[in-house]
Design an enzyme around this catalytic site. Structure first.
Site, PDB file in Angstrom:
ATOM      1  N   ARG A  44      -1.659  -2.317 -18.259  1.00  0.00           N
ATOM      2  CA  ARG A  44      -3.097  -1.506 -18.436  1.00  0.00           C
ATOM      3  C   ARG A  44      -3.079  -0.586 -17.322  1.00  0.00           C
ATOM      4  O   ARG A  44      -2.992  -0.924 -15.972  1.00  0.00           O
ATOM      5  CB  ARG A  44      -4.163  -2.451 -18.143  1.00  0.00           C
ATOM      6  CG  ARG A  44      -4.201  -3.765 -19.050  1.00  0.00           C
ATOM      7  CD  ARG A  44      -5.422  -4.216 -18.862  1.00  0.00           C
ATOM      8  NE  ARG A  44      -6.803  -3.560 -19.373  1.00  0.00           N
ATOM      9  CZ  ARG A  44      -7.026  -3.588 -20.805  1.00  0.00           C
ATOM     10  NH1 ARG A  44      -6.435  -4.437 -21.461  1.00  0.00           N
ATOM     11  NH2 ARG A  44      -8.065  -2.790 -21.022  1.00  0.00           N
ATOM     12  N   TYR A  63       0.887  -1.177   0.226  1.00  0.00           N
ATOM     13  CA  TYR A  63      -0.028  -0.043   0.033  1.00  0.00           C
ATOM     14  C   TYR A  63       0.957   1.387  -0.035  1.00  0.00           C
ATOM     15  O   TYR A  63       1.732   1.182   0.631  1.00  0.00           O
ATOM     16  CB  TYR A  63      -0.747   0.042   1.175  1.00  0.00           C
ATOM     17  CG  TYR A  63      -2.384  -0.350   1.019  1.00  0.00           C
ATOM     18  CD1 TYR A  63      -3.096   0.716  -0.021  1.00  0.00           C
ATOM     19  CD2 TYR A  63      -3.052  -1.353   1.679  1.00  0.00           C
ATOM     20  CE1 TYR A  63      -4.186   0.526  -0.376  1.00  0.00           C
ATOM     21  CE2 TYR A  63      -4.257  -1.687   1.145  1.00  0.00           C
ATOM     22  CZ  TYR A  63      -4.920  -0.730   0.267  1.00  0.00           C
ATOM     23  OH  TYR A  63      -6.315  -0.941  -0.051  1.00  0.00           O
ATOM     24  N   GLU A  97      -0.824   4.862  -0.504  1.00  0.00           N
ATOM     25  CA  GLU A  97      -1.417   5.857  -0.569  1.00  0.00           C
ATOM     26  C   GLU A  97      -0.739   7.150  -0.400  1.00  0.00           C
ATOM     27  O   GLU A  97       0.128   7.316   0.586  1.00  0.00           O
ATOM     28  CB  GLU A  97      -2.611   5.879   0.444  1.00  0.00           C
ATOM     29  CG  GLU A  97      -3.613   4.791   0.144  1.00  0.00           C
ATOM     30  CD  GLU A  97      -4.844   5.048   0.804  1.00  0.00           C
ATOM     31  OE1 GLU A  97      -5.029   5.748   1.593  1.00  0.00           O
ATOM     32  OE2 GLU A  97      -5.661   3.756   0.767  1.00  0.00           O
ATOM     33  N   THR A 118      -3.485   6.084 -21.698  1.00  0.00           N
ATOM     34  CA  THR A 118      -3.361   4.908 -21.081  1.00  0.00           C
ATOM     35  C   THR A 118      -2.015   4.284 -21.618  1.00  0.00           C
ATOM     36  O   THR A 118      -1.278   5.019 -22.504  1.00  0.00           O
ATOM     37  CB  THR A 118      -4.760   4.022 -21.743  1.00  0.00           C
ATOM     38  OG1 THR A 118      -4.399   3.960 -23.246  1.00  0.00           O
ATOM     39  CG2 THR A 118      -5.955   4.443 -21.225  1.00  0.00           C
ATOM     40  N   ASP A 149      -6.299  13.353 -25.256  1.00  0.00           N
ATOM     41  CA  ASP A 149      -6.382  11.986 -24.915  1.00  0.00           C
ATOM     42  C   ASP A 149      -5.612  11.084 -25.890  1.00  0.00           C
ATOM     43  O   ASP A 149      -6.194  10.870 -26.940  1.00  0.00           O
ATOM     44  CB  ASP A 149      -7.860  11.677 -24.788  1.00  0.00           C
ATOM     45  CG  ASP A 149      -7.949  10.164 -24.289  1.00  0.00           C
ATOM     46  OD1 ASP A 149      -6.942   9.377 -24.451  1.00  0.00           O
ATOM     47  OD2 ASP A 149      -9.189   9.783 -23.790  1.00  0.00           O
ATOM     48  N   LYS A 185      -1.489   0.392 -25.000  1.00  0.00           N
ATOM     49  CA  LYS A 185      -1.951   0.464 -26.148  1.00  0.00           C
ATOM     50  C   LYS A 185      -0.730   0.535 -27.090  1.00  0.00           C
ATOM     51  O   LYS A 185       0.066  -0.385 -27.087  1.00  0.00           O
ATOM     52  CB  LYS A 185      -2.847   1.479 -26.634  1.00  0.00           C
ATOM     53  CG  LYS A 185      -4.413   1.381 -25.862  1.00  0.00           C
ATOM     54  CD  LYS A 185      -5.284   2.064 -26.189  1.00  0.00           C
ATOM     55  CE  LYS A 185      -6.756   1.904 -25.680  1.00  0.00           C
ATOM     56  NZ  LYS A 185      -6.781   2.705 -24.372  1.00  0.00           N
TER      57      LYS A 185
HETATM   58  N1  DSN Z   1     -11.615   0.193 -25.003  1.00  0.00           N
HETATM   59  C1  DSN Z   1     -10.727   1.186 -25.771  1.00  0.00           C
HETATM   60  C2  DSN Z   1     -10.576   0.708 -27.127  1.00  0.00           C
HETATM   61  O1  DSN Z   1     -10.622  -0.313 -27.385  1.00  0.00           O
HETATM   62  O2  DSN Z   1     -10.291   1.804 -27.809  1.00  0.00           O
HETATM   63  C3  DSN Z   1     -10.755   2.506 -25.293  1.00  0.00           C
HETATM   64  O3  DSN Z   1     -10.827   2.677 -23.751  1.00  0.00           O
END
Ligand code: DSN
Length: 443
Positions: A230, A50, A52, A221, A195, A224
């Site tokens: 993730r 933890y 925090e 994120t 984004d 990708k």
């Molecule tokens: N679920 C993602 C995508 O497939 O683009 C976006 O968060």
């Protein structure tokens, strides 16, 4: 005790997923295959801790190492994206966006994002997302030729004076015009949030313009094109600090105590490893190959007669418009491709004549396939498999009547399991996949 002995049921499922990933091709543009180094960090004992708070200001003891892990990851993110402030604690993109809005907006203020069905994201103000319950959502759209309708963005922004404009999304095959968005946001005094979840790896790999000189805030994120675990990161740019000198602190407070508790330190370590990998020279070649592969795949599909939204791609993503062959065609092509071992997802297209659950498009992407080493000849092969599959299912049409529709889809899915045509192609795909091992599974 080893997992296979302690919990054979779970072990077998994990082994089965390894095999599934190895024997199929991931063409979902938001997925990738992380390295064994990233997987190693993810499964470290940091998962048990933890922490925090933030480095140097934790609510629990024993965080001397955790502080160094988080600081190292933050420093790498700052260097990779050339930004002064980064928060690496968001659990994923959705809470990250929520934290941003809560940091810079009062409840009820207006947010402007790309409409979900045109390629935006749930958290950019979709009508069923919390983001449109707490704030007033005013979505903008794509033009008929599949480009962001900047005239509409400008008109809506001038008329409604949003607190924030969001650019980026989940099904945009073309470069995001950050400069044009910045001009509009600056004109109306709004924050500009980029984004970049889908294209973060392309930005670090210099295959897409960076939003850092144009946006106040950047969210991404990490799993990708960036090829990490993730998770998500929020970055504040110099321009953001010039607009509000306390923006970094506001974002930190919005994450904790505003929205989250303890950060997932193993994920943060994994993000750090992924950023380290992304800053090596090979990563630029990887990002370049992602785009080259997407362009080759797009050209091959077009040569086979398929229609693509915007007529092609600038990045890692292709959006096929199947509407000229009937409505809701993604509903058939997605599971048919899965049956032969190609995972691409059904997706709405701008002005979809069908509904989100039975969309008329198919979304494809090359990040994961490129990680496995696929290049132009393999893209041609994939286009050929897609063409054969689309031709095999061309007789299936979605009925208007809801009951008939459900019955037909059930029938279609049952036929996928019994039609030997799929078995033949599936063996071909499986054999092909053996030539391209998944890096994280090699060890
Ligand atoms: N679920 C993602 C995508 O497939 O683009 C976006 O968060």
């Amino acid at each position: 005790m080893q997992l296979d002995q302690l919990d054979p049921s779970m072990w077998q499922l994990l082994q089965a997923e390894n095999r599934r990933q190895q024997d199929t091709l991931t063409l979902i543009p938001s997925e990738n295959h992380t390295s064994s180094a990233v997987l190693r960090a993810l499964s470290s004992v940091l998962s048990d801790k933890y922490a925090e708070g933030y480095p140097g200001k934790r609510y629990y003891p024993g965080n001397e190492i955790a502080d160094q892990v988080e600081t190292l990851t933050r420093d790498r993110a700052k260097a990779a994206f050339k930004v002064p402030c980064v928060n690496v604690q968001p659990y994923s993109g959705s809470p990250a966006n929520l934290a941003i809005y809560s940091a810079v907006l009062e409840p009820g203020q207006t947010i402007m994002g790309l409409n979900l069905l045109d390629g935006g994201h749930l958290t950019h103000g979709w009508k069923f997302s919390m983001t449109s319950k707490f704030w007033h959502s005013l979505p903008y759209h794509m033009t008929a030729d599949g480009r962001i309708d900047l005239d509409e963005v400008r008109r809506l922004a001038k008329e409604h004076k949003p607190g924030i404009i969001i650019c980026g999304g989940t099904a945009i095959p073309r470069a995001i015009p950050f400069k044009e968005f910045a001009e509009i946001a600056d004109e109306v005094g709004a924050y500009l949030l980029a984004d970049i979840s889908h294209i973060a790896g392309l930005i670090v790999g210099e295959q897409h313009q960076s939003p850092v000189d144009f946006a106040h805030l950047v969210m991404t994120t990490t799993h990708k094109t960036l090829r990490g675990p993730r998770g998500a990161m929020i970055m504040v740019t110099e321009k953001g600090l010039a607009k509000n000198a306390e923006l970094g602190e506001k974002i930190d407070k919005a994450i904790i105590p505003g929205l989250q508790g303890g950060p997932h330190l193993n994920t943060i370590a994994g993000i750090g490893v992924a950023l380290h990998e992304a800053m090596q020279t090979e990563f630029k070649a990887y990002a370049q190959q992602i785009v080259e592969n997407a362009k080759t795949l797009a050209q091959e599909l077009q040569a086979q007669g398929f229609k693509l939204i915007s007529g092609g791609t600038d990045n890692h993503l292709i959006l096929m418009d199947l509407s000229y062959t009937g409505i809701g065609r993604g509903t058939f092509l997605d599971p048919a491709l899965e049956q032969i071992g190609l995972c691409a997802n059904r997706n709405t297209i701008p002005n979809d004549p069908s509904s989100p659950f039975y969309p008329s498009g198919l979304r494809l992407g090359t990040p994961a396939a490129t990680t496995r080493g696929l290049k132009a000849p393999e893209m041609k092969q994939i286009a050929d498999w897609i063409t054969q599959t689309a031709s095999h299912i061309k007789g299936w049409q979605l009925p208007e009547d809801k009951t008939a529709r459900l019955a037909l889809i059930k029938d279609f899915k049952a036929r996928l399991k019994t039609d030997s045509w799929y078995t033949g192609l599936n063996s071909e795909v499986k054999q092909f996949c053996q030539r391209f091992p998944i890096p994280g599974l090699e060890t």
